[in-house]
Design an enzyme around this catalytic site. Structure first.
Site, PDB file in Angstrom:
ATOM      1  CG  ASN A   1       0.869 -67.004 -79.225  1.00  0.00           C
ATOM      2  OD1 ASN A   1       0.657 -66.679 -78.059  1.00  0.00           O
ATOM      3  ND2 ASN A   1       1.229 -66.146 -80.156  1.00  0.00           N
TER       4      ASN A   1
ATOM      5  CE  LYS B   1      -1.988 -64.990 -81.749  1.00  0.00           C
ATOM      6  NZ  LYS B   1      -2.097 -64.363 -83.038  1.00  0.00           N
TER       7      LYS B   1
ATOM      8  CG  HIS C   1       4.128 -63.427 -81.804  1.00  0.00           C
ATOM      9  ND1 HIS C   1       3.213 -62.558 -82.344  1.00  0.00           N
ATOM     10  CD2 HIS C   1       3.689 -64.674 -82.092  1.00  0.00           C
ATOM     11  CE1 HIS C   1       2.244 -63.260 -82.930  1.00  0.00           C
ATOM     12  NE2 HIS C   1       2.509 -64.545 -82.792  1.00  0.00           N
TER      13      HIS C   1
ATOM     14  CD  GLU D   1      -0.418 -61.260 -82.524  1.00  0.00           C
ATOM     15  OE1 GLU D   1      -0.427 -61.658 -81.352  1.00  0.00           O
ATOM     16  OE2 GLU D   1      -1.055 -61.812 -83.440  1.00  0.00           O
TER      17      GLU D   1
ATOM     18  CD  GLU E   1       4.162 -67.261 -85.640  1.00  0.00           C
ATOM     19  OE1 GLU E   1       3.266 -68.076 -85.459  1.00  0.00           O
ATOM     20  OE2 GLU E   1       4.311 -66.233 -84.967  1.00  0.00           O
TER      21      GLU E   1
ATOM     22  N   GLY F   1      -3.536 -64.871 -88.145  1.00  0.00           N
ATOM     23  CA  GLY F   1      -4.890 -64.460 -87.787  1.00  0.00           C
ATOM     24  C   GLY F   1      -5.709 -63.972 -88.962  1.00  0.00           C
TER      25      GLY F   1
ATOM     26  CB  SER G   1      -4.181 -68.962 -91.032  1.00  0.00           C
ATOM     27  OG  SER G   1      -4.420 -67.589 -90.743  1.00  0.00           O
TER      28      SER G   1
HETATM   29  C1  PEP Z   1       0.397 -66.816 -83.945  1.00  0.00           C
HETATM   30  O1  PEP Z   1      -0.081 -65.975 -83.230  1.00  0.00           O
HETATM   31  O2  PEP Z   1       1.563 -67.159 -83.723  1.00  0.00           O
HETATM   32  C2  PEP Z   1      -0.407 -67.383 -85.032  1.00  0.00           C
HETATM   33  C3  PEP Z   1       0.196 -68.105 -85.919  1.00  0.00           C
HETATM   34  O3  PEP Z   1      -1.766 -67.090 -85.054  1.00  0.00           O
HETATM   35  P1  PEP Z   1      -2.894 -67.760 -86.014  1.00  0.00           P
HETATM   36  O4  PEP Z   1      -2.702 -69.246 -85.943  1.00  0.00           O
HETATM   37  O5  PEP Z   1      -4.187 -67.322 -85.435  1.00  0.00           O
HETATM   38  O6  PEP Z   1      -2.643 -67.242 -87.391  1.00  0.00           O
END
Ligand code: PEP
Length: 255
Positions: free
Chosen positions: A12, A14, A99, A101, A171, A177, A217
Site C-alpha cells: 500500500n 498510500k 483502510h 486511514e 490491520e 506506521g 509495521s
Molecule cells: C498500511 O498502511 O496498510 C500499513 C500496514 O502500513 P505500515 O506497514 O507502514 O504499518
C-alpha cells in the site's frame, strides 16, 4: 478475476510515488524479484500512477496492481473522485476498501465501506476489505465487537458469491506506521476472530478458504514470524513497501 494464490504480498503506497517514481521503482524491483508461482504480489499505487504502473509492468503480469479507494457511486458530479468502473481500463485488477486511514481521515464508515465494496465487485475487481481496532478499542476489550461490526456491516449487502470472493486485511490501527507490530500470537488470535466473523456472514467452508492478510509495521525482520502464524495468509505493507530492497526481501520470503 483469478483467485489469489496465498501468501499474498500487498504493497500500500498510500500518497507516495507519482508516475515517474512508480516506473523507476518497478524497473529496480524487477531486477530484485523474479516471478514466483506460489505467491501473489500486488501493489496499490496512488490512482494517478496506475497507468504508469501498467506500462512499466507490461512484461510482468505477475506484478498485479489495484486502486486504494473509489467513490461509492458509479458516476456523477463528484469532483476529484474516481469510479471503480474506470479502474479496469487502466489494467488494474484490485481495490482496497475500509483502510483505517480512509475511515479516520475521510469518514468512511461501515455503510460507506459496504457501498465501495459493491462498486469494486461490480467492476470485476478483487476487493480487499480492511478491518482492525484502535488502541482504545483493544484496551477496552472491544476487539471482538469491532471486528464483528466491521465485517458484518461491510458484507451485509453482498451476495454469498460476492462474500466468498473478498480478501480481508486485519490491520490493528495501533500498529500501522508506528513501528509497533502485533506479536505473531496477537495476529493469530485476531485472524481467528476475523475468520469466525467471516464464517458468521458466510459459512465455515467459506471462512476456512478466506485469505486474511496481516498489516501493521511489517518489515523484512518480522515477515517470517508473521507468515508462520496460524491463519495469516499474507501481508499488507505500507512503509516497508516503499523501498525496493525491503519490499523485495518481503516478497522473496519463504522462497
Ligand atoms: C498500511 O498502511 O496498510 C500499513 C500496514 O502500513 P505500515 O506497514 O507502514 O504499518
Amino acid at each position: 478475476m483469478n483467485v489469489p494464490q496465498a501468501p499474498v504480498f500487498a504493497a500500500n503506497w498510500k500518497m507516495y510515488k507519482g508516475p515517474v517514481e512508480t516506473r523507476s521503482f518497478l524497473t529496480a524491483f524487477q531486477g530484485s524479484y523474479a516471478p514466483r508461482e506460489d505467491a501473489t504480489v500486488v501493489f496499490f499505487p496512488p490512482a494517478v500512477s496506475l497507468s504508469a504502473f501498467a506500462l512499466e509492468a507490461k512484461g510482468r503480469p505477475d506484478l498485479e496492481f489495484g486502486v486504494q479507494d473509489v467513490h461509492s457511486e458509479v458516476e456523477g458530479a463528484h469532483t476529484g473522485a474516481i469510479s471503480a468502473s474506470m479502474i479496469p481500463e487502466t489494467g488494474a485488477g484490485w481495490g482496497l476498501a475500509g483502510h483505517s486511514e480512509r475511515r479516520r481521515e475521510f469518514g468512511d464508515d461501515d455503510a460507506l465501506v459496504a457501498h465501495k465494496l459493491m462498486r469494486l465487485l461490480a467492476a470485476g475487481l478483487q476487493a480487499v476489505l480492511c478491518v482492525g481496532e484502535t488502541l482504545e478499542e483493544r484496551e477496552a476489550g472491544q476487539l471482538d465487537a469491532v471486528l464483528s461490526r466491521q465485517i458484518s456491516e461491510a458484507l451485509h449487502p453482498l451476495s454469498v458469491e460476492q462474500r466468498r470472493s473478498i480478501v480481508y486485511a486485519y490491520e490493528p490501527v495501533w500498529a500501522i506506521g508506528t513501528g509497533r507490530t502485533a506479536t505473531p500470537e496477537d495476529a493469530a488470535g485476531a485472524h481467528a476472530l476475523v475468520r469466525e466473523k467471516v464464517g458468521d456472514a458466510l459459512d465455515p467452508v467459506g471462512a476456512e478458504q478466506a485469505i486474511i492478510l496481516y498489516g501493521g509495521s511489517v518489515k523484512p525482520g518480522n515477515i517470517s514470524d508473521l507468515l508462520g502464524s496460524p491463519g495469516v495468509d499474507g501481508v499488507l505493507v505500507g512503509g516497508a513497501s516503499l523501498e525496493v530492497e525491503s519490499w523485495a526481501a518481503i516478497c522473496n520470503s519463504g522462497r
